[in-house]
Design an enzyme around this catalytic site. Sequence first.
Site, PDB file in Angstrom:
ATOM      1  N   HIS A   1      25.971  23.173  12.802  1.00 21.35           N
ATOM      2  CA  HIS A   1      25.302  24.238  13.542  1.00 21.35           C
ATOM      3  C   HIS A   1      25.988  25.309  14.013  1.00 21.35           C
ATOM      4  O   HIS A   1      27.247  25.055  14.520  1.00 21.35           O
ATOM      5  CB  HIS A   1      24.528  23.473  14.849  1.00 21.35           C
ATOM      6  CG  HIS A   1      23.538  22.335  14.685  1.00 21.35           C
ATOM      7  ND1 HIS A   1      23.618  21.112  15.587  1.00 21.35           N
ATOM      8  CD2 HIS A   1      23.039  22.110  13.526  1.00 21.35           C
ATOM      9  CE1 HIS A   1      22.651  20.229  14.749  1.00 21.35           C
ATOM     10  NE2 HIS A   1      22.556  20.809  13.832  1.00 21.35           N
TER      11      HIS A   1
ATOM     12  N   SER B   1      31.940  19.777  20.638  1.00 15.42           N
ATOM     13  CA  SER B   1      33.383  19.915  20.969  1.00 15.42           C
ATOM     14  C   SER B   1      33.415  20.754  22.148  1.00 15.42           C
ATOM     15  O   SER B   1      32.312  21.088  22.558  1.00 15.42           O
ATOM     16  CB  SER B   1      34.087  20.876  19.694  1.00 15.42           C
ATOM     17  OG  SER B   1      33.475  22.082  19.835  1.00 15.42           O
TER      18      SER B   1
ATOM     19  N   CYS C   1      21.430  24.669  22.263  1.00 11.91           N
ATOM     20  CA  CYS C   1      20.976  23.665  21.749  1.00 11.91           C
ATOM     21  C   CYS C   1      19.742  23.179  22.160  1.00 11.91           C
ATOM     22  O   CYS C   1      18.622  22.626  21.328  1.00 11.91           O
ATOM     23  CB  CYS C   1      21.904  22.507  21.616  1.00 11.91           C
ATOM     24  SG  CYS C   1      23.641  23.010  20.875  1.00 11.91           S
TER      25      CYS C   1
ATOM     26  N   ASP D   1      17.754  22.504  16.883  1.00 12.08           N
ATOM     27  CA  ASP D   1      18.044  21.883  15.294  1.00 12.08           C
ATOM     28  C   ASP D   1      16.941  21.602  14.572  1.00 12.08           C
ATOM     29  O   ASP D   1      17.126  21.809  13.531  1.00 12.08           O
ATOM     30  CB  ASP D   1      18.594  20.475  15.492  1.00 12.08           C
ATOM     31  CG  ASP D   1      20.007  20.376  16.687  1.00 12.08           C
ATOM     32  OD1 ASP D   1      20.315  21.503  17.075  1.00 12.08           O
ATOM     33  OD2 ASP D   1      20.478  19.467  16.808  1.00 12.08           O
TER      34      ASP D   1
ATOM     35  N   ASP E   1      19.161  22.387   8.766  1.00 12.28           N
ATOM     36  CA  ASP E   1      18.965  22.176  10.195  1.00 12.28           C
ATOM     37  C   ASP E   1      18.537  23.502  10.619  1.00 12.28           C
ATOM     38  O   ASP E   1      19.419  24.377  10.299  1.00 12.28           O
ATOM     39  CB  ASP E   1      20.059  21.437  11.185  1.00 12.28           C
ATOM     40  CG  ASP E   1      19.730  20.087  11.029  1.00 12.28           C
ATOM     41  OD1 ASP E   1      19.269  19.651  10.211  1.00 12.28           O
ATOM     42  OD2 ASP E   1      20.613  19.427  12.070  1.00 12.28           O
TER      43      ASP E   1
ATOM     44  N   ASP F   1      25.758  27.700  16.302  1.00 14.76           N
ATOM     45  CA  ASP F   1      25.550  28.297  17.450  1.00 14.76           C
ATOM     46  C   ASP F   1      26.898  27.904  18.451  1.00 14.76           C
ATOM     47  O   ASP F   1      26.642  28.087  19.704  1.00 14.76           O
ATOM     48  CB  ASP F   1      24.083  28.050  18.279  1.00 14.76           C
ATOM     49  CG  ASP F   1      23.887  26.505  18.041  1.00 14.76           C
ATOM     50  OD1 ASP F   1      24.600  25.646  17.814  1.00 14.76           O
ATOM     51  OD2 ASP F   1      22.726  26.249  18.587  1.00 14.76           O
TER      52      ASP F   1
HETATM   53  N1  ARG Z   1      28.817  21.177  16.348  1.00 17.79           N
HETATM   54  C1  ARG Z   1      29.201  22.007  17.558  1.00 17.79           C
HETATM   55  C2  ARG Z   1      30.340  21.879  18.191  1.00 17.79           C
HETATM   56  O1  ARG Z   1      30.698  20.699  18.557  1.00 17.79           O
HETATM   57  C3  ARG Z   1      27.981  22.008  18.625  1.00 17.79           C
HETATM   58  C4  ARG Z   1      26.901  22.873  18.110  1.00 17.79           C
HETATM   59  C5  ARG Z   1      25.765  21.968  18.664  1.00 17.79           C
HETATM   60  N2  ARG Z   1      24.436  22.775  18.415  1.00 17.79           N
HETATM   61  C6  ARG Z   1      23.332  22.454  18.313  1.00 17.79           C
HETATM   62  N3  ARG Z   1      22.365  23.201  18.129  1.00 17.79           N
HETATM   63  N4  ARG Z   1      23.031  21.027  18.292  1.00 17.79           N
HETATM   64  O2  ARG Z   1      31.103  22.547  18.368  1.00 17.79           O
END
Ligand code: ARG
Length: 377
Positions: free
Chosen positions: A248, A303, A355, A110, A200, A250
């Site tokens: 994010h 998620s 992450c 991040d 980020d 990814d």
């Molecule tokens: N926000 C994303 C989800 O819950 C998770 C991604 C987390 N990525 C990270 N680099 N911290 O689907």
Amino acid sequence: MSPRSVKVNSWNGWDPLRHVMVGRADGTMVQAPEPAVRRDFPDDGFPLGAYGRIPDEMTAAANEQLDGFAALLEGRGIRVERPEPIDFSQRVGTPEWTHNSMFGCMPPRDVLITVGNEMLEATMSYRSRWFEYLCYRPVLQKLFEADPDARWEAAPKPRLTDASYNTGFWDTYNQLPLEEKLDRVRRNDLALTEAEPLFDAADIARCGKDLFVQLSLVTNRSGADWLRRHFPDHRVHPVSFTNTHPLHIDATWVPLRPGLVLHNGERPAEPELTEYFKVNDWEVLEAVQPESWHHEARLSFCSPWLSVNMLSLDENTLCIEEREVRLADQLTAYGFEMIPVPFRAAAPFGGGLHCATWDIEREGTLQDYFPRRHGRF
Ligand code: ARG
């Protein structure tokens, strides 16, 4: 460990991985509420407004998996660095604000991004993560000393005064009808204002000459514009997805190798983005449904789509959470060797395998994977 010399170099997320950071769970907090984020885990002892250290047994379980992942990578000849956690329960502040807690240092993704020989520290946009870079500094300093060609940059330290936030955003946003939320997402009229550049690092997907920057709850247009000006030799594309809680890129849009991007179909991409990939002969592959992460959801703000949050060791090899068997099968059929890694205990500390890491060196050079223009791209 091999005496091979240290080199900061990475242009994408799939070239052969040589050197990486793996985060640590020690002392991670359910952070105190702040304008950009507030936690609400009433069933897990942290109702709205409450904050504090994540229980020790959860932290120990996460560290066991993080250490195991680090050992697996080292076993494959990849050099591994670890951050140095500090006391995240302390109150922090600048002359313009104070905040009751920090967060942790499990997801270096991040905060840090490597583009070529440059290691860049993101602005961040949570007050609880303003000082997180301190945990990574010992490694950045070491890399700076070891590689005479490494460049070390930090984006402008953000002020993060109240002017950087849409006050009351979280009081109203979750009650809005779906269409209104998605309209806000499309306009990137979310938690952040445009008062200053904010981003980020994990909102950026690197594909050689093209950098895709997701506008999100933590990345604003000004942040994407800062990146565009900072990387004049790249094409920097602000993108958004049909996702009410963009945070994010990814777990949403995951380039796996030249010509193949994995897409989370529950968060449709803008047609123009998909088309840009297609006219450049990329296949957009819709990921199968994730296994349920229900039982591990305790204190997690992520998620189940952490399923796609994989770490590439090279363009044929992917580390995947061990229970994501269907996704592993889907990608095996695409020619990948899938390495299962137990990692669910790490989720509440900031996410999945992608992450939790930061690419320091991947073999390879700058390539243009998108020779054809399309629309605004
Ligand atoms: N926000 C994303 C989800 O819950 C998770 C991604 C987390 N990525 C990270 N680099 N911290 O689907």
